[in-house]
Scaffold this motif. Structure first.
Motif, PDB file in Angstrom:
ATOM      1  N   UNK A  83       0.849  -1.186   0.000  1.00 29.86           N
ATOM      2  CA  UNK A  83       0.000   0.000   0.000  1.00 29.86           C
ATOM      3  C   UNK A  83       0.885   1.236   0.000  1.00 29.86           C
ATOM      4  N   UNK A  84       0.385   2.272  -0.625  1.00 26.74           N
ATOM      5  CA  UNK A  84       1.032   3.577  -0.517  1.00 26.74           C
ATOM      6  C   UNK A  84      -0.050   4.575  -0.133  1.00 26.74           C
ATOM      7  N   UNK A  85       0.356   5.782   0.154  1.00 24.47           N
ATOM      8  CA  UNK A  85      -0.615   6.794   0.537  1.00 24.47           C
ATOM      9  C   UNK A  85      -1.104   7.589  -0.657  1.00 24.47           C
ATOM     10  N   UNK A  86      -1.843   8.620  -0.362  1.00 19.93           N
ATOM     11  CA  UNK A  86      -2.387   9.507  -1.384  1.00 19.93           C
ATOM     12  C   UNK A  86      -1.487  10.736  -1.538  1.00 19.93           C
ATOM     13  N   UNK A  87      -1.626  11.436  -2.653  1.00 17.57           N
ATOM     14  CA  UNK A  87      -0.774  12.614  -2.887  1.00 17.57           C
ATOM     15  C   UNK A  87      -0.864  13.678  -1.800  1.00 17.57           C
ATOM     16  N   UNK A  88      -1.977  13.714  -1.082  1.00 16.49           N
ATOM     17  CA  UNK A  88      -2.116  14.722  -0.032  1.00 16.49           C
ATOM     18  C   UNK A  88      -1.484  14.305   1.290  1.00 16.49           C
ATOM     19  N   UNK A  89      -0.794  13.149   1.294  1.00 18.48           N
ATOM     20  CA  UNK A  89      -0.102  12.706   2.493  1.00 18.48           C
ATOM     21  C   UNK A  89      -0.945  11.877   3.442  1.00 18.48           C
ATOM     22  N   UNK A  90      -2.111  11.467   2.998  1.00 15.80           N
ATOM     23  CA  UNK A  90      -2.995  10.677   3.857  1.00 15.80           C
ATOM     24  C   UNK A  90      -2.969   9.202   3.454  1.00 15.80           C
ATOM     25  N   UNK A  91      -3.417   8.357   4.372  1.00 13.50           N
ATOM     26  CA  UNK A  91      -3.555   6.923   4.088  1.00 13.50           C
ATOM     27  C   UNK A  91      -5.007   6.542   3.850  1.00 13.50           C
ATOM     28  N   UNK A  92      -5.915   7.272   4.492  1.00 12.28           N
ATOM     29  CA  UNK A  92      -7.356   7.035   4.387  1.00 12.28           C
ATOM     30  C   UNK A  92      -7.724   5.599   4.792  1.00 12.28           C
ATOM     31  N   UNK A  93      -7.452   5.242   6.034  1.00  6.81           N
ATOM     32  CA  UNK A  93      -7.708   3.866   6.495  1.00  6.81           C
ATOM     33  C   UNK A  93      -9.176   3.470   6.470  1.00  6.81           C
ATOM     34  N   UNK A  94     -10.072   4.457   6.492  1.00  6.37           N
ATOM     35  CA  UNK A  94     -11.501   4.152   6.523  1.00  6.37           C
ATOM     36  C   UNK A  94     -12.149   4.119   5.143  1.00  6.37           C
ATOM     37  N   UNK A  95     -11.363   4.315   4.104  1.00  3.39           N
ATOM     38  CA  UNK A  95     -11.901   4.204   2.750  1.00  3.39           C
ATOM     39  C   UNK A  95     -12.091   2.741   2.386  1.00  3.39           C
ATOM     40  N   UNK A  96     -13.266   2.406   1.886  1.00  4.84           N
ATOM     41  CA  UNK A  96     -13.531   1.033   1.456  1.00  4.84           C
ATOM     42  C   UNK A  96     -12.850   0.803   0.106  1.00  4.84           C
ATOM     43  N   UNK A  97     -12.175  -0.319  -0.013  1.00  5.15           N
ATOM     44  CA  UNK A  97     -11.405  -0.636  -1.215  1.00  5.15           C
ATOM     45  C   UNK A  97     -12.313  -1.305  -2.253  1.00  5.15           C
ATOM     46  N   UNK A  98     -12.049  -1.043  -3.548  1.00  9.04           N
ATOM     47  CA  UNK A  98     -12.899  -1.639  -4.577  1.00  9.04           C
ATOM     48  C   UNK A  98     -12.225  -2.846  -5.232  1.00  9.04           C
ATOM     49  N   UNK A  99     -12.895  -3.425  -6.221  1.00  6.93           N
ATOM     50  CA  UNK A  99     -12.441  -4.692  -6.786  1.00  6.93           C
ATOM     51  C   UNK A  99     -11.098  -4.573  -7.514  1.00  6.93           C
ATOM     52  N   UNK A 100     -10.906  -3.526  -8.291  1.00  2.25           N
ATOM     53  CA  UNK A 100      -9.641  -3.430  -9.025  1.00  2.25           C
ATOM     54  C   UNK A 100      -8.498  -2.973  -8.122  1.00  2.25           C
ATOM     55  N   UNK A 101      -8.787  -2.157  -7.131  1.00  2.00           N
ATOM     56  CA  UNK A 101      -7.751  -1.789  -6.162  1.00  2.00           C
ATOM     57  C   UNK A 101      -7.291  -3.029  -5.398  1.00  2.00           C
ATOM     58  N   UNK A 102      -8.257  -3.861  -5.038  1.00  2.00           N
ATOM     59  CA  UNK A 102      -7.931  -5.110  -4.354  1.00  2.00           C
ATOM     60  C   UNK A 102      -7.083  -6.014  -5.229  1.00  2.00           C
ATOM     61  N   UNK A 103      -7.428  -6.087  -6.503  1.00  2.00           N
ATOM     62  CA  UNK A 103      -6.680  -6.919  -7.443  1.00  2.00           C
ATOM     63  C   UNK A 103      -5.215  -6.502  -7.495  1.00  2.00           C
ATOM     64  N   UNK A 104      -4.983  -5.202  -7.576  1.00  2.00           N
ATOM     65  CA  UNK A 104      -3.602  -4.713  -7.604  1.00  2.00           C
ATOM     66  C   UNK A 104      -2.864  -5.061  -6.314  1.00  2.00           C
ATOM     67  N   UNK A 105      -3.521  -4.822  -5.175  1.00  2.00           N
ATOM     68  CA  UNK A 105      -2.909  -5.097  -3.881  1.00  2.00           C
ATOM     69  C   UNK A 105      -2.496  -6.563  -3.770  1.00  2.00           C
ATOM     70  N   UNK A 106      -3.375  -7.464  -4.179  1.00  2.00           N
ATOM     71  CA  UNK A 106      -3.093  -8.895  -4.076  1.00  2.00           C
ATOM     72  C   UNK A 106      -1.922  -9.289  -4.970  1.00  2.00           C
ATOM     73  N   UNK A 107      -1.921  -8.820  -6.197  1.00  2.00           N
ATOM     74  CA  UNK A 107      -0.842  -9.189  -7.128  1.00  2.00           C
ATOM     75  C   UNK A 107       0.507  -8.648  -6.672  1.00  2.00           C
ATOM     76  N   UNK A 108       0.515  -7.415  -6.184  1.00  2.00           N
ATOM     77  CA  UNK A 108       1.761  -6.811  -5.702  1.00  2.00           C
ATOM     78  C   UNK A 108       2.244  -7.534  -4.445  1.00  2.00           C
ATOM     79  N   UNK A 109       1.328  -7.785  -3.529  1.00  2.00           N
ATOM     80  CA  UNK A 109       1.694  -8.395  -2.252  1.00  2.00           C
ATOM     81  C   UNK A 109       2.298  -9.777  -2.414  1.00  2.00           C
ATOM     82  N   UNK A 110       1.764 -10.545  -3.360  1.00  2.00           N
ATOM     83  CA  UNK A 110       2.236 -11.916  -3.535  1.00  2.00           C
ATOM     84  C   UNK A 110       3.215 -12.065  -4.695  1.00  2.00           C
ATOM     85  N   UNK A 111       3.733 -10.940  -5.165  1.00  2.00           N
ATOM     86  CA  UNK A 111       4.819 -10.960  -6.139  1.00  2.00           C
ATOM     87  C   UNK A 111       4.488 -11.603  -7.467  1.00  2.00           C
TER      88      UNK A 111
END
Length: 211
Positions: A54-82
């Motif tokens: 995970x990385x943050x947003x350009x404004x310097x926030x992480x936004x932990x309470x933002x719900x993640x969507x399907x394509x964001x999840x897809x990227x996270x999974x592929x990156x995390x598991x190499x």
């Protein structure tokens, strides 16, 4: 320490006072302005940031309470598991997938690996929020976990029947304390996964020696 700006000399010139520290900035978790270093999510956020999950947003926030969507999840999974990304040349049969969007390569790769599937109507629904059980499904798929070996002899939670398609995923998550139930003991399968929740999922999987 900053030096005095040269070019002005007076008889009463004194050393510049030290720059005051910013308590808010010094208390930030990994530099994110919306998460403090004492937040219970901070160790998890540090873990996913260090591993470039995970990385943050350009404004310097992480936004932990933002719900993640399907394509964001897809990227996270592929990156995390190499996973090695494969270039996309089409919409992979998803009538609502845009080949010009940033997620095309991630969707194509995930489909090839069997991590991501569409809906019976031929849609991908890329920006649809992902819920808890969907997240567990792709998480364990990315991990390469064989869920057929997970026995579910009783309902994992009051709102998670043992005969549902996601019961083994939830059981495995419960066994390893990956996702907490609510205060009433319910799992809430359809609740959206927030960015902070996903960070915690990866961190707890690491603590459970699953990663």
């Amino acid at each position: 320490a900053d030096s005095i700006v040269p070019g002005v000399t007076t008889a009463t010139s004194t050393a510049a006072p030290p720059t005051p520290t910013n308590p808010q900035a010094s208390n930030r978790c990994e530099g994110f302005k919306d998460v403090t270093s004492t937040d219970q999510l901070c160790p998890a956020i540090k873990f996913v940031k260090e591993r470039n999950i995970f990385s943050g947003y350009p404004d310097g926030s992480f936004k932990p309470n933002n719900v993640i969507n399907r394509v964001e999840t897809t990227k996270v999974i592929l990156v995390a598991f190499g996973k090695t990304l494969k270039s996309c040349a089409g919409n992979d049969g998803f009538k609502d997938s845009d080949v010009t969007q940033w997620y095309c390569t991630y969707v194509h790769t995930a489909k090839l690996l069997g991590i991501l599937k569409g809906y019976p109507d031929g849609t991908l629904r890329p920006t649809q929020q992902i819920n808890r059980v969907e997240m567990l499904k792709v998480f364990f798929a990315g991990m390469g976990k064989d869920l057929s070996s997970i026995a579910v002899d009783a309902n994992p939670y009051p709102d998670t029947p043992k005969d549902q398609w996601y019961a083994n995923s939830v059981q495995l998550a419960k066994t390893n304390a990956l996702i907490d139930p609510d205060v009433s003991g319910k799992f809430n399968p359809a609740s959206g996964m927030k960015r902070g929740d996903v960070a915690l999922l990866f961190y707890r999987a690491h603590l459970a020696s699953m990663l």
